[in-house]
Design a protein around this motif. Structure first.
Motif, PDB file in Angstrom:
ATOM      1  N   VAL A  14      11.912  12.293   3.227  1.00  0.00           N
ATOM      2  CA  VAL A  14      12.783  11.391   4.505  1.00  0.00           C
ATOM      3  C   VAL A  14      11.590  10.685   4.582  1.00  0.00           C
ATOM      4  O   VAL A  14      12.527   9.070   5.087  1.00  0.00           O
ATOM      5  CB  VAL A  14      13.671  12.452   5.335  1.00  0.00           C
ATOM      6  N   LEU A  15      10.625  10.953   5.467  1.00  0.00           N
ATOM      7  CA  LEU A  15      10.279   9.647   6.094  1.00  0.00           C
ATOM      8  C   LEU A  15       9.794   9.071   5.437  1.00  0.00           C
ATOM      9  O   LEU A  15       9.414   7.503   5.542  1.00  0.00           O
ATOM     10  CB  LEU A  15       8.308  10.384   6.990  1.00  0.00           C
ATOM     11  N   PHE A  16       9.126   8.715   4.740  1.00  0.00           N
ATOM     12  CA  PHE A  16       7.960   7.941   3.484  1.00  0.00           C
ATOM     13  C   PHE A  16       9.347   6.906   2.647  1.00  0.00           C
ATOM     14  O   PHE A  16       9.064   6.018   2.871  1.00  0.00           O
ATOM     15  CB  PHE A  16       6.920   8.301   2.209  1.00  0.00           C
ATOM     16  N   PHE A  17       9.919   8.030   2.269  1.00  0.00           N
ATOM     17  CA  PHE A  17      10.582   6.813   0.862  1.00  0.00           C
ATOM     18  C   PHE A  17      11.986   6.247   1.598  1.00  0.00           C
ATOM     19  O   PHE A  17      12.351   5.502   1.191  1.00  0.00           O
ATOM     20  CB  PHE A  17      11.274   7.789   0.052  1.00  0.00           C
ATOM     21  N   GLY A  73       0.078  -1.497   0.139  1.00  0.00           N
ATOM     22  CA  GLY A  73       0.251  -0.412  -0.273  1.00  0.00           C
ATOM     23  C   GLY A  73       0.920   1.583   0.543  1.00  0.00           C
ATOM     24  O   GLY A  73       0.369   2.245  -0.491  1.00  0.00           O
ATOM     25  N   MET A  74       1.851   1.252   0.345  1.00  0.00           N
ATOM     26  CA  MET A  74       2.829   2.779   0.543  1.00  0.00           C
ATOM     27  C   MET A  74       3.341   2.445  -0.474  1.00  0.00           C
ATOM     28  O   MET A  74       3.216   4.054  -0.938  1.00  0.00           O
ATOM     29  CB  MET A  74       3.744   2.314   1.577  1.00  0.00           C
ATOM     30  N   LEU A  75       3.815   1.508  -1.622  1.00  0.00           N
ATOM     31  CA  LEU A  75       4.774   1.438  -2.507  1.00  0.00           C
ATOM     32  C   LEU A  75       3.642   1.745  -3.313  1.00  0.00           C
ATOM     33  O   LEU A  75       3.418   2.781  -4.509  1.00  0.00           O
ATOM     34  CB  LEU A  75       5.275   0.085  -3.250  1.00  0.00           C
ATOM     35  N   MET A  76       1.820   1.437  -3.694  1.00  0.00           N
ATOM     36  CA  MET A  76       1.691   2.145  -4.548  1.00  0.00           C
ATOM     37  C   MET A  76       0.814   3.960  -3.701  1.00  0.00           C
ATOM     38  O   MET A  76       0.428   4.398  -5.348  1.00  0.00           O
ATOM     39  CB  MET A  76      -0.143   1.319  -3.674  1.00  0.00           C
ATOM     40  N   VAL A  77       0.795   4.119  -3.163  1.00  0.00           N
ATOM     41  CA  VAL A  77       0.538   5.742  -2.728  1.00  0.00           C
ATOM     42  C   VAL A  77       1.831   6.375  -3.385  1.00  0.00           C
ATOM     43  O   VAL A  77       1.590   7.066  -4.411  1.00  0.00           O
ATOM     44  CB  VAL A  77       0.678   5.740  -0.871  1.00  0.00           C
ATOM     45  N   GLY A  78       2.498   5.783  -3.224  1.00  0.00           N
ATOM     46  CA  GLY A  78       4.677   6.121  -3.802  1.00  0.00           C
ATOM     47  C   GLY A  78       3.628   6.529  -4.998  1.00  0.00           C
ATOM     48  O   GLY A  78       4.652   7.297  -5.454  1.00  0.00           O
ATOM     49  N   THR A  79       3.663   5.339  -5.964  1.00  0.00           N
ATOM     50  CA  THR A  79       3.487   5.529  -6.963  1.00  0.00           C
ATOM     51  C   THR A  79       2.843   6.597  -8.000  1.00  0.00           C
ATOM     52  O   THR A  79       2.771   6.688  -9.190  1.00  0.00           O
ATOM     53  CB  THR A  79       2.790   4.044  -7.671  1.00  0.00           C
ATOM     54  N   ILE A 133      14.933   1.902   3.652  1.00  0.00           N
ATOM     55  CA  ILE A 133      15.953   0.724   5.013  1.00  0.00           C
ATOM     56  C   ILE A 133      15.034  -0.956   4.665  1.00  0.00           C
ATOM     57  O   ILE A 133      15.531  -1.595   4.614  1.00  0.00           O
ATOM     58  CB  ILE A 133      15.558   1.967   6.391  1.00  0.00           C
ATOM     59  N   ILE A 134      13.419  -0.205   4.856  1.00  0.00           N
ATOM     60  CA  ILE A 134      13.149  -2.092   4.556  1.00  0.00           C
ATOM     61  C   ILE A 134      13.302  -3.179   2.974  1.00  0.00           C
ATOM     62  O   ILE A 134      14.282  -3.980   3.874  1.00  0.00           O
ATOM     63  CB  ILE A 134      11.755  -2.132   4.605  1.00  0.00           C
ATOM     64  N   GLN A 135      13.828  -2.179   1.971  1.00  0.00           N
ATOM     65  CA  GLN A 135      14.985  -2.988   1.128  1.00  0.00           C
ATOM     66  C   GLN A 135      15.990  -2.764   1.046  1.00  0.00           C
ATOM     67  O   GLN A 135      15.916  -4.424   0.353  1.00  0.00           O
ATOM     68  CB  GLN A 135      14.486  -1.978  -0.655  1.00  0.00           C
ATOM     69  N   PHE A 136      16.848  -2.364   1.625  1.00  0.00           N
ATOM     70  CA  PHE A 136      18.379  -2.395   2.760  1.00  0.00           C
ATOM     71  C   PHE A 136      18.649  -3.524   2.948  1.00  0.00           C
ATOM     72  O   PHE A 136      19.248  -4.889   2.457  1.00  0.00           O
ATOM     73  CB  PHE A 136      18.468  -1.041   2.848  1.00  0.00           C
ATOM     74  N   VAL A 137      17.978  -4.120   3.972  1.00  0.00           N
ATOM     75  CA  VAL A 137      17.685  -5.103   5.191  1.00  0.00           C
ATOM     76  C   VAL A 137      17.749  -6.001   4.177  1.00  0.00           C
ATOM     77  O   VAL A 137      17.926  -7.049   4.502  1.00  0.00           O
ATOM     78  CB  VAL A 137      16.593  -4.566   6.235  1.00  0.00           C
ATOM     79  N   ALA A 138      16.265  -5.977   2.924  1.00  0.00           N
ATOM     80  CA  ALA A 138      15.884  -7.089   2.806  1.00  0.00           C
ATOM     81  C   ALA A 138      16.560  -7.638   1.394  1.00  0.00           C
ATOM     82  O   ALA A 138      17.106  -8.841   1.464  1.00  0.00           O
ATOM     83  CB  ALA A 138      14.344  -7.148   2.118  1.00  0.00           C
ATOM     84  N   MET A 139      17.456  -6.943   1.054  1.00  0.00           N
ATOM     85  CA  MET A 139      18.785  -7.569   0.360  1.00  0.00           C
ATOM     86  C   MET A 139      19.503  -8.409   0.625  1.00  0.00           C
ATOM     87  O   MET A 139      19.545  -9.154   0.164  1.00  0.00           O
ATOM     88  CB  MET A 139      18.783  -5.675  -0.344  1.00  0.00           C
ATOM     89  N   PHE A 140      20.112  -7.934   1.462  1.00  0.00           N
ATOM     90  CA  PHE A 140      21.617  -9.129   2.123  1.00  0.00           C
ATOM     91  C   PHE A 140      20.600 -10.199   2.457  1.00  0.00           C
ATOM     92  O   PHE A 140      21.241 -10.796   2.113  1.00  0.00           O
ATOM     93  CB  PHE A 140      21.818  -7.889   3.455  1.00  0.00           C
ATOM     94  N   PHE A 141      19.758 -10.286   3.490  1.00  0.00           N
ATOM     95  CA  PHE A 141      18.947 -11.592   2.925  1.00  0.00           C
ATOM     96  C   PHE A 141      18.779 -12.712   2.581  1.00  0.00           C
ATOM     97  O   PHE A 141      19.198 -13.563   1.815  1.00  0.00           O
ATOM     98  CB  PHE A 141      17.511 -11.334   4.566  1.00  0.00           C
TER      99      PHE A 141
END
Length: 1374
Positions: A1176-1179, A888-894, A1184-1192
Motif C-alpha cells: 500500500v505504501l509503495f505502490f 528511483g522508486m520505479l527502479m526499486v519496484g521493477t 497517486i502521483i500517476q493519477f494526478v499527473a494523468m489529469f494534467f
C-alpha cells in the motif's frame, strides 16, 4: 520460377495500356472503411468541432463574467474600508418608517482590510507555488544580482502603487468613478509605445500610428490632472502617484530591444531564472502590501493583529437615525424604539473575498486557455475589452438602485455595507456626469484599447507555454482585466530570444564583421520545417510494409496539397502547418550474399523483402486513392554502401530506399540511424558551403527527423501534432506519439491494455513531472539541432566493447539515444493526440524474446541516468532531484517486482484456498525454482515452453484469486484493506479509461492483463535477466540456410540476377551520386560504419564477457529478491505481533458472561499485515502521483486537439469584409487543393465523398440514363468503365493544374466558404490562368480529359529541380 516471374512482370509492365479481356474485367476497388490510424476520425473530428464551438462561447462568457465580477467586488471591498461612509439601512424588514444609517465600526474596517490583503495575496501564493514547482522539478539557473534587483524594484513599485490606489483613492471615490479609473493604469506602456517604437513595425502608417500613440498617452495623462483639479481631498489630488506606479509592472512587455534599454531587457527577459526570484519576491510583495495597507488605513498597527479574530466574527454595527435636517445617535429611551445596533454577518467579508479571488483566478485560467488553443480574438480580447464598460454600467446601476431604494439589494448585500453611488438619485445623475467630466472616460477606454491593441494580433504557437504567453507568470488579482491585457506578450518569446541571443553573441572584433553580416542573411525559407522521414526496415511482411507505404503516400498527398495551396491559392504564402517532405528508407541486409545464388559480389541480387517493397508501392497507391496508379520505375544508383532506389511519389516528393550491403557497411538498426544522421545532418547541412553558420543553425532548428519502423501506420495529422510541439517548445529534442499495438490473439489483447495504461499513467506522468525517458523509434520526431549537440551523434557511434555496453547500446538503441539527449539538456515529450499503430508480437515466444531485449536495456539506461543524476539534473531543465527520486522508486519496484508478485501469490493462495502459509509458499517456490534452473541449463526454446506452461497454470490460479477477492470483499466489506486497495486501483484504471474515450475498449483486455501478472512481472523478468547474454534481435529473424553435407555443383541457372539487372527494375534508369557524396560515404564507412569482422577468439571473449555479466546480474537479482521475500515472509509469520490496526469499518461484538452475569462490548479492528503495508505504501504513492499527473496531461492533450481543430461550420451570407474573406479562403486553401489534386476513385459515383471534376458537364441524357439504372448494375458499369477514356492520375500536381486551369466550373458546394470567399477564389483562379497563359512555358489551359504537357521546371522546394516525370498510367490488374 524465374521464367514465370519474368513473364508476369512483362505482362504488367510492357503492355500496361492494353485493355484486359471482358472475362477478366471485374474489379476489386478498396473499401473506404476506417481502420487503424483512420478509425473513427470523422466522428472525433465532428465531436471536436462541437466541443470547440462550445469552448468559444464558454470561455468568452467566463472571461467576461469573471473579470466584471472581480472588479465589482474589489471596488465594493475597497469602498467599505472607509469608516466615514454611512450606508442606508432598509427599514421595511424592521417594521419602521424612518431612515436609518449604518456606520462601519473599527472591527468591520479591519476585516475588509485583511480581506483585500488576502485577495492580493492569492495570486502571489499561486506564483510562489509555481516557482517552487519549477525550481524543484526543473533545472533553472540562478538569477544574477542585477536581475534580482531590477525585477524586485519594478514589482515593489507596482505593489506600492496598488496599495495607494486601494486604500487611499478608491475609498474616497464613488464606485462609478472607481470603475472608470481602471482604464488609467496604462501610462508607462503608452509612453513606451512612443519612446521605444513598439508600433514601428507598421511601416505603412508610421505617422498615423505615432499620432494615435501620442493621443493615447495624452488621454492617459489627463486622468492625473482632471479629477485632482476638481477635488479638495488630498487622496484624490495625489491620484497621479498610484496610477503611475501601478503601470510600472508591465513596462518590459512594451519595450523592445532599443539600444538605450537593451541591456536591462536582456537581463530580465532572457531566461526563466526569474522563478528563483519569485520564490522570495512573492511573499515579500504580500508583506509590503500588508504594511502599506496598515499604514494607509490609519488604525494602530497592533490592532490589525490583536483584533484579527474578533473582526471576522459577528459584531454590532451602530445605527443612526437620519432626517432631512440632522443625524443624531439613537438613545435607549428614544420614542422611535429603533435598535441602536445591527448584528453583522459573519460570512459577508469571507464570501466577498472568496468571490473576488475565484473570479480573478477563473478569468486568468480561462484567458490563458483561450490563448493556448488559438481562440484569443473572440474569447480573450473581446471580453477583456468589454469588461470595463460592462463594469462601469453594472456598478452605476447597482449603486443607483441602492441609493434610490435602500431595500433594492436587501437579499443580495448586507444592509450595513455601502455601495457609494455617483448621485443620490437618478435625477442628479446627468449633472454629476457633467460636473466630474465623466464624458472623458470613453476616451480613456479607447486609449487603453489602443495601448493593448496587441491582444487582437496573437502570434504565439499553438499550446505555447506560459512563459511565451505572459511576461509575468501569474496575474494581479485586483486589476485582473488590465493585467490580462498588458501582461500578454507582444513579441513572441522565440523570436525575441533569437534576436537577443544573436545580439549578445555578436563579436566585437572588427575582423569578424563578416560573420556578423552572415548571420543577417537568414531567410524565411530557412524557418520552414523540413520533415525527413527516416524508416528502418529489415524483414517486414507485405502487410506491414503496406501500412507503412500507405502512411507515406498520405503524407505525400498532404504535403502536395499544402504546396499547391501555397503556390496557386495563397499567393506564395505558406499556411501555419506547411512543411517540406522527403522520405528515406534504410534497408538492412538488402542483398542475397550467398555464393550459391550470387554470381558477382559487386552486383548482388536483391532479397525478397526489397522486392516486396518495390511491388507494394503501386498497391499502396491503389489502397489510398482507390484508383489504379503506377508511378515511374525508380531510379537505381550504385553507392559505396550498396545501392539506392529513388521513387517520385504522386505528390512529387522523393522516397529513397537505401539498400545496405552488410559486406560493405555495418548492419543493424543503430548503425542505420548513425548512417542517416550523419548523411542528413552532417553531409546535407554541415557540408553545404554556401550556407553561413547562422543559416545552418536555423535550418537545424527547423529540420526534424521522423524515425519510423517499417510496419507503422499513421495519419499526416499525427506528424503535424508532433511538429507543433517542436515549434512551441525550443528545448524539445524529441517527441513521441501514442503507440497502439495491432494484431490478433490474446497476446495482442494483453499488449493493448499494457500499452494503454503505460501511456495513460507512466508516460503521462513522466511528461508532467519531468520528461519522457524513451521516445520509441517506431514513431518519434527528433530535432536535428538536438541530435547535433555534443556527445549525442558522436557518442552514438560508439562500438560496444564491454558486455554492459552491448546490453545498453545495441539492445535498446532508441532508449539510449534518448538517454544521450537527456544528458545534454534536451527535453523529450509525449503527445497523446498523435496516434500511430504498429504490429505487435502475436505469439508467446516472440513476445518474450522482444521483451528479453527491452527489459535489460531499459534497466541499464535508467540506471545510467540514476548513476549520473547530479550531472543530468544540472544540465537538463526538465529533470529535477524529485523526478530522479520518482524514477528511483520505479527502479526499486521493477527490481523487486518478481519478489513482490511471489509474495502476493502466496497471500492470495492463503486467502482463496484457505491453506497454511507454508504450503502456499512451497506451491509457488518449486515452479519458480524449476523455471530458474531451466533458464540456466536449458536452451531458449525449452525455457519458453516451460514459461508458457507455468504461465497457463498461473492464469488459472489468478482467475481463482479474482473470484476469491470478490468473495472476500462481500464478506469483509469494501473498506477492508485488500478490498479498498483493489477497488481504488480498479477505479483509477476505469477513470483513466473514461478520460481516454477513444481507447475505452482497451479496458476489456484488462482481464487478460490481470491473469497474466505472474507471468509478465515474475517469469518474464527472470527470463530476461537469465538470458541477457543473448544479444540477438529475437524477432523477425531470417531462417538459417544450412549447407548440405554433400557438395553440389554450381549451375548457372541457380544464380539470381544482380540487382541492377533485376527484372523488377528492368525499366529503371541508372543514375549516380556526386563525387562529393561518394567521398563522404567512403569516409563515413571508414570512420564509423566499417563492417565488424570479429575473430573466433574475439567472439568467444565477447560471449564469455556477456555470460559473466549475466551470472553477476542474475545472482544479484536473485539474492535481492530472495532477501526481500525472506524478510517480508518472516514478518508475515509474526503478523499476530507485527501488524497495524485498520481504522476503517471495525466490527463490534457483544458478549455475555453467564457466571458473572456481565455483558461485554468490544470492538475488533481488521489487521494490515506487513505485505499489505509495504504494498500500500509503495505502490499506492506511485499510483497517486500517476493519477494526478494523468489529469494534467489529459487537459494538455485536450488543449492541443482544440488548438488544431478548425471550426468551419459557419458561413457568412456576404457580409464578410475583404480581409475576412481572404482569411477564410486561406484557411480552406489546403482542403481545396486536396480536392483538386486527388484522383477519381473507381466507381466514384457509388458515393458522394469524392467529386469528379473531370465530368462536371456531362450530357443530360447520360445523367438521366444513369439515374434510370439500378444501383447494382455492375455489368453496365464495367462496360462504361472499359469504354471511357481514363486520365493519368499519377501526378497530383498535374491533377491539380488540369482542374484548376480548366475552363470548367468547379464544384464548391461542400466547402465551408461564404459567397464572397468563393468569388475571391474565382478571381484568384482567373488571375492564375492569365499569368500562366502569359508566362513562357507556363501551364496552358487544358481541355477536359486531356493531359497537359509537362512544364520543364517547377520549384517546389528551396532549390529549383527538374520535374521527374512519373510516366504513370492506369491498368486494371497488379
Amino acid at each position: 520460377m524465374n521464367a514465370e516471374y519474368e513473364s508476369d512482370y512483362f505482362m504488367r509492365s510492357r503492355k500496361p495500356r492494353d485493355k484486359p479481356p471482358l472475362w477478366d474485367s471485374f474489379q476489386d476497388p478498396p473499401a473506404k472503411k476506417a481502420t487503424g490510424s483512420a478509425a473513427d476520425w470523422k466522428k472525433l473530428q465532428f465531436f471536436l468541432k462541437l466541443l470547440k464551438l462550445f469552448t468559444y462561447l464558454l470561455v468568452f462568457s467566463v472571461v467576461l463574467a469573471a473579470s466584471v465580477t472581480s472588479k465589482l467586488v474589489y471596488l465594493y471591498m475597497a469602498g467599505n474600508t472607509n469608516g466615514a461612509r454611512k450606508a442606508h439601512v432598509c427599514t421595511n424588514y424592521l417594521l419602521l418608517d424612518g431612515k436609518l444609517m449604518a456606520t462601519p465600526p473599527k472591527l468591520e474596517q479591519i476585516a475588509w482590510v485583511w480581506a483585500l490583503i488576502f485577495a492580493f495575496a492569492a495570486p502571489e501564493l499561486f506564483t510562489f507555488l509555481r516557482a517552487l514547482r519549477i525550481c524543484m522539478f526543473k533545472r533553472e539557473k540562478r538569477p544574477s544580482i542585477l536581475e534580482v534587483a531590477l525585477v524586485t524594484l519594478f514589482e515593489l513599485l507596482h505593489v506600492i502603487g496598488l496599495a495607494l490606489l486601494t486604500f487611499t483613492v478608491l475609498p474616497q471615490l464613488d464606485i462609478t468613478r472607481g470603475a472608470m479609473l481602471g482604464c488609467c493604469v496604462c501610462f508607462v506602456p503608452a509612453l513606451l509605445n512612443i519612446l521605444t517604437g513598439t508600433r514601428l513595425h507598421w511601416k505603412s502608417v508610421d505617422m498615423l500610428v505615432y499620432g494615435a500613440s501620442i493621443v493615447a498617452l495624452v488621454l492617459q495623462g489627463s486622468a492625473f490632472l482632471l479629477w485632482p483639479a476638481m477635488s479638495s481631498q488630498l487622496e484624490v489630488q495625489l491620484l497621479a502617484i498610484p496610477l503611475l506606479l501601478v503601470s510600472f509592472r508591465w513596462w518590459e512587455n512594451f519595450a523592445n530591444t532599443h539600444e538605450a534599454i537593451a541591456y536591462i531587457i536582456r537581463t530580465i527577459r532572457c531566461s526563466r531564472s526569474r522563478y528563483h526570484t519569485y520564490i522570495y519576491l512573492a511573499p515579500l510583495k504580500v508583506v509590503v502590501f500588508a504594511l502599506m495597507a496598515f499604514l494607509l488605513h490609519g488604525q494602530r498597527f497592533e490592532e490589525y493583529f490583536s483584533l484579527f479574530i474578533e473582526a471576522w466574527r459577528p459584531h454590532p454595527i451602530p445605527l443612526m437615525v437620519s432626517d432631512a435636517m440632522q443625524v443624531s445617535t439613537l438613545s435607549a429611551g428614544s420614542l422611535t424604539r429603533v435598535p441602536s445596533t445591527l448584528q453583522s454577518s459573519s460570512f459577508a467579508v469571507v464570501y466577498s473575498m472568496l468571490l473576488q479571488v475565484g473570479a480573478a483566478y477563473l478569468c486568468h485560467i480561462f484567458g490563458k486557455f483561450a490563448c493556448k488553443i488559438k481562440i484569443q480574438e473572440f474569447s480573450y480580447a473581446l471580453p477583456l475589452c468589454l469588461a470595463t464598460p460592462t463594469t462601469v454600467c453594472l456598478a452605476t446601476l447597482l449603486a443607483q438602485m441602492r441609493a434610490s431604494n435602500a431595500c433594492a439589494l436587501h437579499g443580495l448585500l448586507p444592509d450595513y455595507l455601502t455601495i457609494q453611488p455617483l448621485a443620490e438619485d437618478y435625477a442628479d445623475l446627468g449633472s454629476q456626469v457633467l460636473d466630474y467630466c465623466l464624458w472623458v472616460w470613453p476616451l480613456w477606454w479607447v486609449a487603453q484599447l489602443w495601448t493593448c491593441l496587441h491582444i487582437w494580433q496573437p502570434r504565439n504557437d499553438k499550446n505555447a507555454p506560459t512563459e511565451k504567453l505572459y511576461v509575468c507568470p501569474w496575474y494581479c488579482g485586483l486589476l485582473v482585466d488590465q493585467c490580462s491585457m498588458m501582461n500578454r506578450r507582444i513579441v513572441d518569446w522565440t523570436e525575441e530570444y533569437l534576436a537577443i541571443k544573436s545580439d549578445l553573441s555578436a563579436p566585437r572584433d572588427p575582423a569578424l564583421t563578416s560573420n556578423i553580416n552572415a548571420s543577417n542573411d537568414i531567410q524565411e525559407e530557412d524557418k520552414i520545417p523540413q520533415l525527413i522521414v527516416c524508416a528502418t526496415m529489415w524483414h517486414e511482411t507485405q502487410e506491414e510494409m503496406m501500412e507503412f507505404l500507405k502512411s507515406i503516400v498520405r503524407l505525400d498527398e498532404d504535403q502536395c496539397a499544402r504546396r499547391m495551396a501555397k503556390k496557386h491559392l495563397n499567393g506564395g504564402k505558406a499556411d501555419d502547418e506547411y512543411y517540406e517532405l522527403e522520405t528515406n528508407i534504410f534497408f538492412d541486409d538488402a542483398f542475397v550474399l550467398d555464393e550459391r545464388y550470387c554470381e558477382q559480389p559487386r552486383n548482388p541480387p536483391l532479397n525478397e523483402y526489397v522486392k516486396t517493397l518495390a511491388r507494394s508501392i503501386d498497391k499502396s497507391l491503389f489502397e489510398v486513392y482507390g484508383v489504379n496508379i503506377r508511378i515511374k520505375p525508380p531510379l537505381k544508383i550504385e553507392t559505396p554502401y550498396g545501392g539506392r532506389l529513388v521513387w517520385t511519389l504522386p505528390g512529387r516528393t522523393k522516397m529513397v530506399a537505401h539498400l545496405k550491403n552488410k559486406d560493405m557497411i555495418r548492419h543493424k538498426k543503430r548503425w542505420s540511424q548513425v548512417m542517416y544522421m550523419y548523411y542528413l545532418l552532417g553531409f546535407r547541412i554541415m557540408e553545404t558551403d554556401h550556407l553561413s553558420p547562422a543559416r545552418k543553425a536555423v535550418i537545424a532548428e527547423n529540420t526534424f527527423l521522423l524515425a519510423l519502423d517499417g510496419d507503422i501506420d499513421f495519419q499526416p495529422r499525427a506528424v503535424q501534432l508532433l511538429i507543433d510541439r517542436m515549434k512551441a517548445i525550443d528545448e524539445l529534442g524529441a517527441a513521441c506519439g501514442r503507440i497502439h499495438p495491432v494484431g490478433r490473439g490474446p497476446m495482442v489483447w494483453y499488449q493493448r491494455f499494457e500499452y494503454a495504461i503505460g501511456h495513460w499513467l507512466q508516460k503521462a506522468t513522466e511528461h508532467v513531472i519531468g520528461c519522457v525517458l524513451c521516445s520509441p523509434g517506431c514513431f518519434s520526431l527528433f530535432r536535428a539541432s538536438a541530435l547535433m549537440e555534443n556527445s549525442v551523434m558522436k557518442r552514438y557511434t560508439t562500438v560496444s566493447s564491454e558486455p554492459m555496453d552491448m546490453v545498453q547500446y545495441d539492445q535498446g538503441e532508441d532508449r539510449w539515444l534518448c538517454t544521450l539527449l537527456l544528458k545534454q539538456g534536451s527535453r523529450v515529450e509525449y503527445c497523446a493526440a498523435s496516434d500511430a499503430y504498429t504490429h505487435s508480437p502475436e505469439i508467446f515466444n516472440e513476445f518474450y524474446n522482444q521483451r528479453r531485449r527491452w527489459v535489460p536495456s531499459t534497466i541499464a539506461n535508467i540506471f545510467d541516468i540514476l548513476a549520473d543524476a547530479e550531472t543530468v539534473v544540472n544540465k537538463n531543465n526538465s529533470i529535477s532531484t524529485l523526478y530522479i527520486m520518482y524514477q528511483g522508486m520505479l527502479m526499486v519496484g521493477t527490481v523487486l517486482g518478481p519478489g513482490t508478485i511471489f509474495l502476493m501469490m502466496v497471500g492470495a493462495l492463503v486467502a482463496v484456498f484457505t491453506i497454511d502459509i507454508w504450503t502456499a509458499f512451497l506451491w509457488n517456490f518449486f515452479p519458480i525454482l524449476f523455471f530458474i534452473l531451466s533458464c540456466v541449463y536449458f536452451k531458449q526454446k525449452y525455457q519458453l515452453l516451460i514459461a508458457f506452461v507455468i504461465s497457463s497454470l498461473y492464469c488459472l490460479v489468478m482467475m481463482a484469486v479474482l473470484i476469491g477477492i470478490i468473495v472476500q470483499m462481500l464478506e469483509d466489506g469494501p473498506l477492508a484493506p485488500a478490498s479498498l486497495f483493489f477497488l481504488l486501483v480498479a477505479a483509477q484504471i476505469t477513470i483513466a479509461g473514461l478520460m481516454h474515450p477513444q481507447e475505452f475498449l482497451a479496458l476489456l483486455c484488462g482481464v487478460i492483463y490481470y491473469i497474466t501478472i505472474p507471468s509478465m512481472y515474475m517469469l518474464l523478468m527472470i527470463y530476461s535477466v537469465f538470458n541477457m547474454n543473448d544479444v540477438s534481435w529475437g524477432t523477425r529473424e531470417a531462417p538459417v540456410i544450412k549447407d548440405d553435407d554433400e557438395p553440389s555443383t554450381k549451375d548457372s541457372d541457380d544464380y539470381l540476377p544482380g540487382w541492377l539487372n533485376d527484372p523488377l527494375l528492368i525499366d529503371s534508369e541508372l543514375g549516380e551520386i556526386s563525387l562529393t557524396e561518394k567521398r563522404f560515404w567512403k569516409d563515413l564507412i571508414k570512420q564509423y560504419l566499417k563492417p565488424l569482422v570479429l575473430s573466433k577468439e574475439k567472439k568467444q571473449s565477447m560471449d564469455d564477457g556477456l555470460r559473466e555479466l549475466r551470472n553477476m546480474i542474475a545472482f544479484a537479482f536473485v539474492m535481492v529478491n530472495a532477501i526481500f521475500v525472506l524478510i517480508v515472509f518472516l514478518l508475515q509469520l509474526k503478523k499476530d505481533y507485527l501488524h497495524l490496526k485498520w481504522p476503517m469499518d471495525p466490527t463490534d461484538f457483544v458478549s455475555f458472561d453467564r457466571d458473572n452475569l456481565q455483558v461485554g462490548i468490544y470492538r475488533q479492528y481488521k489487521e494490515l499485515d506487513p505485505i499489505g503495508l509495504c504494498f500500500v505504501l509503495f505502490f499506492g504513492l506511485i499510483l497517486i502521483i500517476q493519477f494526478v499527473a494523468m489529469f494534467f496531461h489529459r487537459f494538455a492533450t485536450l488543449s492541443q486537439l482544440l488548438a488544431t481543430t478548425k471550426l468551419d461550420w459557419f458561413r457568412s451570407s456576404g457580409q464578410l469584409s475583404e480581409e475576412d474573406a481572404v482569411l477564410e479562403l486561406n484557411g480552406s486553401a489546403v482542403n481545396i487543393a486536396r480536392r483538386l489534386q486527388r484522383p477519381k476513385r473507381l466507381f466514384d459515383y457509388d458515393d458522394g465523398d469524392y467529386q469528379d471534376y473531370d465530368e462536371l458537364h456531362s450530357e443530360p441524357g447520360d445523367d438521366q440514363h444513369r439515374e434510370s439504372m439500378g444501383r447494382r448494375q455492375t455489368i453496365f458499369r464495367l462496360h462504361e468503365s472499359r469504354n471511357k477514356q481514363h486520365n493519368d492520375y499519377s501526378d497530383l500536381v498535374r491533377n491539380f493544374e488540369r482542374r484548376f486551369f480548366s475552363e470548367d466550373e468547379l464544384n464548391m458546394k461542400n466547402l465551408p466558404l461564404s459567397r464572397k470567399s468563393i468569388k475571391l477564389f474565382q478571381q484568384r483562379r482567373s488571375v492564375a490562368k492569365q499569368n500562366a497563359a502569359a508566362t513562357p512555358g507556363g501551364t496552358p489551359t487544358p481541355k477536359t480529359g486531356q493531359r497537359p504537357p509537362l512544364v520543364k521546371k517547377v520549384s517546389f522546394s528551396r532549390n529549383s529541380m527538374q520535374i521527374y516525370d512519373n510516366g504513370g498510367y492506369e491498368h486494371t490488374a497488379f
